[in-house]
Design an enzyme around this catalytic site. Structure first.
Site, PDB file in Angstrom:
ATOM      1  NE  ARG A   1     -13.810  -2.703   6.127  1.00 41.95           N
ATOM      2  CZ  ARG A   1     -12.903  -2.693   5.148  1.00 41.95           C
ATOM      3  NH1 ARG A   1     -12.983  -3.577   4.173  1.00 41.95           N
ATOM      4  NH2 ARG A   1     -11.926  -1.821   5.131  1.00 41.95           N
TER       5      ARG A   1
ATOM      6  NE  ARG B   1     -10.768   2.647   4.255  1.00 42.13           N
ATOM      7  CZ  ARG B   1     -11.803   1.848   4.013  1.00 42.13           C
ATOM      8  NH1 ARG B   1     -12.992   2.126   4.497  1.00 42.13           N
ATOM      9  NH2 ARG B   1     -11.632   0.771   3.300  1.00 42.13           N
TER      10      ARG B   1
ATOM     11  NE  ARG C   1      -4.517   0.189   2.123  1.00 41.76           N
ATOM     12  CZ  ARG C   1      -5.447  -0.759   2.159  1.00 41.76           C
ATOM     13  NH1 ARG C   1      -5.119  -2.025   2.181  1.00 41.76           N
ATOM     14  NH2 ARG C   1      -6.723  -0.418   2.150  1.00 41.76           N
TER      15      ARG C   1
HETATM   16  P1  AMP Z   1      -8.791  -2.930   3.558  1.00 37.87           P
HETATM   17  O1  AMP Z   1      -9.646  -4.008   4.111  1.00 37.87           O
HETATM   18  O2  AMP Z   1      -7.792  -3.411   2.550  1.00 37.87           O
HETATM   19  O3  AMP Z   1      -9.604  -1.754   3.059  1.00 37.87           O
HETATM   20  O4  AMP Z   1      -7.895  -2.366   4.776  1.00 37.87           O
HETATM   21  C1  AMP Z   1      -8.505  -1.800   5.909  1.00 37.87           C
HETATM   22  C2  AMP Z   1      -7.484  -1.028   6.719  1.00 37.87           C
HETATM   23  O5  AMP Z   1      -6.449  -1.914   7.166  1.00 37.87           O
HETATM   24  C3  AMP Z   1      -6.751   0.074   5.960  1.00 37.87           C
HETATM   25  O6  AMP Z   1      -7.499   1.281   5.903  1.00 37.87           O
HETATM   26  C4  AMP Z   1      -5.491   0.203   6.828  1.00 37.87           C
HETATM   27  O7  AMP Z   1      -5.777   0.879   8.036  1.00 37.87           O
HETATM   28  C5  AMP Z   1      -5.205  -1.255   7.185  1.00 37.87           C
HETATM   29  N1  AMP Z   1      -4.334  -1.874   6.150  1.00 37.87           N
HETATM   30  C6  AMP Z   1      -4.659  -2.880   5.296  1.00 37.87           C
HETATM   31  N2  AMP Z   1      -3.625  -3.199   4.504  1.00 37.87           N
HETATM   32  C7  AMP Z   1      -2.606  -2.367   4.852  1.00 37.87           C
HETATM   33  C8  AMP Z   1      -1.277  -2.175   4.383  1.00 37.87           C
HETATM   34  N3  AMP Z   1      -0.778  -2.898   3.362  1.00 37.87           N
HETATM   35  N4  AMP Z   1      -0.522  -1.229   4.992  1.00 37.87           N
HETATM   36  C9  AMP Z   1      -0.994  -0.502   6.015  1.00 37.87           C
HETATM   37  N5  AMP Z   1      -2.257  -0.608   6.488  1.00 37.87           N
HETATM   38  C10 AMP Z   1      -3.065  -1.536   5.917  1.00 37.87           C
END
Ligand code: AMP
Length: 230
Positions: free
Chosen positions: A161, A172, A88
């Protein structure tokens, strides 16, 4: 095969990743799901990640990379994986390159699911996810479950969520633009990036993804779309 899915929150990475991973017989590795699992289990890692996630911020790299590496080292990922939500930022992308290189591997393709910001906000604010299986995703307006609050596929409870509120979504998206989007350039320079429109139905995006994978020499057969992902 080793594939990365990139895209704005709400672009449908999780839905597409679950489907494509099944089709390609590789594990779907979502760092967001791994964090949520740790939070649910009350682990130290979960406690460390929780505040960042609630605020729509990225979890620090040392925590995230360590967790992703452990998951990629599991036996089911020896022959490949589909990464969703990792890397990310450019630092994580470089760490992933190095991890793969150390094992004599490299990425095959990076699919970039492209979506306008306002569409992402609308999609996420109405998103409802199944507690039982996070790949079962609905939308209060565009893909409503037959029974409000219940997953069509498995009957699990649907919930919003904590980081899917409009305010956190905007944060985000800002983080994505500033910190995550430069990884597309990282992969474009390595000739790995394929852009795909994330507009339209789940099936449309899946079809575009499979065409792109085939064009890159990745075997991707057609199988039916899960019932909950109409
Ligand atoms: P997601 O389910 O992929 O939308 O991720 C939800 C949240 O998890 C993100 O907004 C971040 O806070 C954290 N997160 C997920 N993947 C990463 C990553 N590769 N690096 C840092 N934070 C992450």
């Amino acid at each position: 095969m080793r594939i990365v899915l990139v895209g704005l929150p709400g672009a449908g990475k999780g839905t597409q990743a679950a489907f494509l991973a099944k089709n390609l017989s590789v594990p779907h590795i979502s760092t967001g799901d791994l964090f949520r699992m740790n939070i649910g289990q009350g682990t130290q890692l979960g406690r460390q990640a929780q505040e960042y996630m609630r605020a729509g911020q990225l979890v620090p790299d040392e925590i995230t990379i360590g967790m992703a590496r452990s998951r990629m080292e599991q036996p089911d990922a020896v022959h490949g994986f589909l990464l969703d939500g990792f890397p990310r930022n450019v630092f994580q992308a470089e760490a992933l390159d190095q991890l793969l290189k150390d094992d004599g591997h490299s990425l095959d393709v990076v699919l970039n699911l492209v979506l306008p910001h306002e569409e992402a906000v609308t999609r996420i604010a109405g998103r409802r996810v199944c507690r039982h299986d996070s790949s079962h995703v609905f939308h209060v307006t565009y893909n409503a479950p037959h029974e409000p609050g219940l997953c069509d596929a498995c009957g699990g409870d649907l919930y919003q969520r904590q980081d899917d509120t409009e305010e956190t979504v905007r944060e985000r998206l800002e983080v994505f633009d500033r910190v995550t989007s430069p990884i597309t350039e990282h992969y474009r320079l390595r000739n790995l990036l394929v852009g795909i429109s994330a507009l339209g139905s789940v099936a449309d995006v899946t079809e575009r993804s499979m065409v792109a994978l085939r064009e890159r020499g990745v075997r991707a057969d057609r199988v039916s779309t899960p019932a909950c992902d109409r």
